[in-house]
Design a protein around this motif. Structure first.
Motif, short mmCIF file in Angstrom:
data_model
loop_
_atom_site.label_atom_id
_atom_site.label_comp_id
_atom_site.label_asym_id
_atom_site.label_seq_id
_atom_site.Cartn_x
_atom_site.Cartn_y
_atom_site.Cartn_z
N LYS A 292 -115.72 -11.89 13.96
CA LYS A 292 -114.81 -11.58 15.09
C LYS A 292 -114.87 -10.09 15.43
CE LYS A 292 -110.01 -11.51 15.87
NZ LYS A 292 -108.48 -11.92 15.25
N SER A 293 -115.38 -9.22 14.46
CA SER A 293 -115.43 -7.97 14.86
C SER A 293 -116.81 -7.49 15.43
CB SER A 293 -115.49 -7.15 13.36
OG SER A 293 -116.74 -7.34 12.77
N GLY A 294 -117.59 -8.46 15.52
CA GLY A 294 -119.07 -8.06 16.31
C GLY A 294 -120.06 -7.77 15.29
N GLU A 295 -119.89 -7.40 13.90
CA GLU A 295 -120.60 -7.13 12.94
C GLU A 295 -121.76 -8.01 12.77
OE1 GLU A 295 -120.71 -4.05 9.16
OE2 GLU A 295 -118.77 -4.99 9.77
N TYR A 296 -121.41 -9.20 12.79
CA TYR A 296 -122.27 -10.36 12.43
C TYR A 296 -123.36 -10.26 13.24
CZ TYR A 296 -123.80 -15.27 12.43
OH TYR A 296 -124.47 -16.65 12.29
N ASP A 297 -123.18 -10.28 14.73
CA ASP A 297 -124.29 -10.23 15.70
C ASP A 297 -124.97 -8.92 15.66
OD1 ASP A 297 -123.24 -12.29 16.94
OD2 ASP A 297 -122.12 -11.42 18.47
N LYS A 298 -124.51 -7.85 15.31
CA LYS A 298 -125.31 -6.74 15.12
C LYS A 298 -126.30 -6.67 13.99
CE LYS A 298 -121.59 -3.38 16.90
NZ LYS A 298 -120.68 -2.32 16.49
N ILE A 299 -125.90 -7.34 12.83
CA ILE A 299 -126.82 -7.51 11.68
C ILE A 299 -127.96 -8.57 12.06
CG2 ILE A 299 -126.99 -8.53 9.44
CD1 ILE A 299 -124.18 -7.43 8.83
N LEU A 300 -127.52 -9.51 12.73
CA LEU A 300 -128.68 -10.57 13.33
C LEU A 300 -129.83 -9.85 14.06
CD1 LEU A 300 -126.85 -13.79 13.59
CD2 LEU A 300 -127.53 -12.68 11.51
N SER A 301 -129.03 -9.01 14.94
CA SER A 301 -129.96 -8.42 16.13
C SER A 301 -130.98 -7.37 15.28
CB SER A 301 -129.27 -7.88 17.11
OG SER A 301 -129.86 -7.23 18.12
N VAL A 305 -133.00 -11.88 14.20
CA VAL A 305 -132.89 -13.32 13.76
C VAL A 305 -131.65 -13.99 14.88
CG1 VAL A 305 -134.15 -13.26 11.55
CG2 VAL A 305 -131.64 -13.01 11.67
N GLU A 306 -131.30 -13.04 15.79
CA GLU A 306 -130.20 -13.36 16.31
C GLU A 306 -130.15 -14.77 16.97
OE1 GLU A 306 -132.72 -10.84 19.18
OE2 GLU A 306 -132.35 -11.13 17.27
N GLN A 307 -131.33 -15.59 17.32
CA GLN A 307 -131.40 -16.68 17.81
C GLN A 307 -130.85 -17.80 16.63
OE1 GLN A 307 -134.25 -18.10 20.19
NE2 GLN A 307 -134.66 -16.30 21.60
N GLY A 308 -130.76 -17.72 15.37
CA GLY A 308 -130.33 -18.23 14.22
C GLY A 308 -128.84 -18.13 14.27
N LYS A 309 -128.03 -17.47 14.95
CA LYS A 309 -126.59 -17.28 15.03
C LYS A 309 -126.03 -18.90 15.24
CE LYS A 309 -122.82 -15.64 18.13
NZ LYS A 309 -122.50 -14.86 19.22
N LEU A 310 -125.07 -18.75 14.22
CA LEU A 310 -124.08 -20.03 14.18
C LEU A 310 -122.86 -19.74 15.20
CD1 LEU A 310 -124.06 -21.26 10.46
CD2 LEU A 310 -125.55 -21.95 12.34
N ASP A 311 -122.62 -20.81 16.25
CA ASP A 311 -121.32 -20.57 16.92
C ASP A 311 -119.99 -20.39 16.09
OD1 ASP A 311 -122.77 -20.69 19.10
OD2 ASP A 311 -122.72 -22.73 19.16
N GLU A 312 -120.11 -20.98 14.70
CA GLU A 312 -118.77 -21.14 13.94
C GLU A 312 -119.37 -21.18 12.64
OE1 GLU A 312 -115.12 -24.29 12.95
OE2 GLU A 312 -116.77 -24.80 14.38
N ILE A 313 -118.76 -20.37 11.57
CA ILE A 313 -118.77 -20.46 10.24
C ILE A 313 -118.16 -21.78 9.72
CG2 ILE A 313 -118.51 -19.37 7.94
CD1 ILE A 313 -120.30 -17.67 10.04
N THR A 314 -119.09 -22.45 9.05
CA THR A 314 -118.53 -23.75 8.55
C THR A 314 -118.82 -24.09 6.91
OG1 THR A 314 -120.71 -24.84 9.09
CG2 THR A 314 -119.03 -24.94 10.59
N ILE A 315 -118.19 -25.01 6.38
CA ILE A 315 -118.44 -25.35 4.94
C ILE A 315 -119.32 -26.46 5.12
CG2 ILE A 315 -117.39 -25.81 2.78
CD1 ILE A 315 -115.04 -24.05 3.44
N ASN A 316 -120.33 -26.73 4.05
CA ASN A 316 -121.12 -27.92 3.85
C ASN A 316 -121.50 -28.65 5.21
OD1 ASN A 316 -120.85 -27.45 1.22
ND2 ASN A 316 -119.06 -28.96 1.13
N GLY A 317 -121.83 -27.70 6.24
CA GLY A 317 -122.60 -28.26 7.48
C GLY A 317 -123.64 -28.91 7.52
N GLY A 318 -124.47 -28.95 6.37
CA GLY A 318 -125.94 -29.43 6.14
C GLY A 318 -125.87 -30.82 6.22
N LYS A 319 -127.08 -31.43 6.58
CA LYS A 319 -127.18 -33.02 6.61
C LYS A 319 -128.15 -33.28 5.54
CE LYS A 319 -126.08 -33.17 11.77
NZ LYS A 319 -126.55 -33.75 12.95
#
Length: 319
Positions: A292-301, A305-319
């Motif tokens: 929400k603060s934008g710090e996540y995007d800054k770190i990935l950039s 690795v910004e193209q690995g960004k998730l649209d939502e933080i999830t729990i147990n989203g792996g298949k």
């Protein structure tokens, strides 16, 4: 899993971004100690007292009181986590952990271990969490050995924070005719033990029949890279961000090349013991806050690795 079932995603657009990491001066090192300190401190007020952390009360009392979250990590996996020239632990995971620590009022203390022992260390209470480019999948969630299909533990929960696929690399200018996983039959591949690359190699080996695929597995990815660099293996495989980083930095960008597309894109997750739901939810809340603060995007950039960004933080989203 058969070779034909491997999901492919285009890789080329991210190489230039990850290459910028080398310009920032972050270089691969081979030495790792038993324990590291990422030197990230809990924020302090002007008078030196500890600053209020907005999400501190979400933590379990014992962790809040200790002021430390012990992180099991294989600190030899640039750009996700590795040591810089000064011996400091740096990378995507340490930066995200430091940002989360400000929200929670604790220090994330990274402790080095081989990747295939991290979940064991979590079960034995050596670590509070494992954060090490670990792919979230149902087998790990349920404590299932992916090769034998047998139950080997109680499993873990994951707080997912990044997406990455798997890539193949070879020596630069010498791809041995390898364009994809099916071309590995009759060849030798070097991988890090108990990773998704290792699983994919074993699955491909079953499809090769008499044209045997030889797999050499190592404690860490840098050892696998060394094997390929020396000509002891025809190819290596690693998570896409790691493979790209190696291609861009090893030997000044002259040692390796990527072949084919990345496959099996899946989320990285922070592993938490099943009986630590409060800690799991606190970590998710902290990640939500830095998104929400934008710090996540800054770190990935910062780490390309910004193209690995998730649209939502999830729990147990792996298949």
């Amino acid at each position: 899993m058969t070779a034909s079932s491997i999901r492919r995603t285009t890789a080329k657009s991210r190489i230039a971004a990850v290459g910028a990491i080398a310009v920032a001066g972050a270089l691969i090192l081979t030495g790792c100690g038993d324990q590291t300190d990422d030197s990230k401190e809990t924020p302090k007020n002007g008078d030196g007292s500890k600053a209020a952390a907005p999400l501190a009360d979400k933590l379990p009392k014992e962790i809040k009181d200790s002021g430390v979250i012990r992180v099991g990590s294989d600190i030899a996996y640039p750009p996700i986590e590795f040591k810089d020239d000064s011996g400091k632990t740096v990378g995507v995971d340490p930066d995200l952990a430091a940002a989360m620590g400000k929200q929670l009022g604790v220090e994330f203390k990274f402790e080095n271990g081989t990747f295939d022992t991290l979940l064991t260390g979590l079960r034995s209470d050596r670590y509070d969490i494992a954060m090490s480019a670990m792919t979230d999948n149902k087998d790990r969630q349920n404590g299932i050995d992916s090769e034998t299909g047998k139950k080997v533990g109680e499993g873990v929960d994951f707080v997912d924070y990044l997406s990455a696929g798997v890539s193949i690399y070879t020596k630069a200018g010498d791809d041995k005719g390898i364009k994809g996983w099916e071309d590995l039959c009759g060849k030798k591949i070097a991988v890090q033990r108990n990773t998704v690359s290792h699983d994919l190699a074993k699955a491909q080996a079953k499809e090769c029949g008499d044209k045997k695929l030889t797999i050499e597995s190592f404690d860490n990815d840098q050892q696998a890279q060394t094997r390929v660099r020396a000509g002891g293996a025809d190819a290596g495989s690693a998570d896409f961000p790691v493979a790209v980083y190696a291609v861009e930095t090893s030997g000044g960008g002259k040692d390796f090349q990527l072949v084919g597309d990345q496959v099996e894109a899946a989320p990285y997750g922070i592993a938490v013991a099943k009986d630590q739901a409060q800690l799991r939810d606190a970590l998710k809340a902290a990640l939500d806050a830095i998104v929400k603060s934008g710090e996540y995007d800054k770190i990935l950039s910062k780490w390309g690795v910004e193209q690995g960004k998730l649209d939502e933080i999830t729990i147990n989203g792996g298949k």
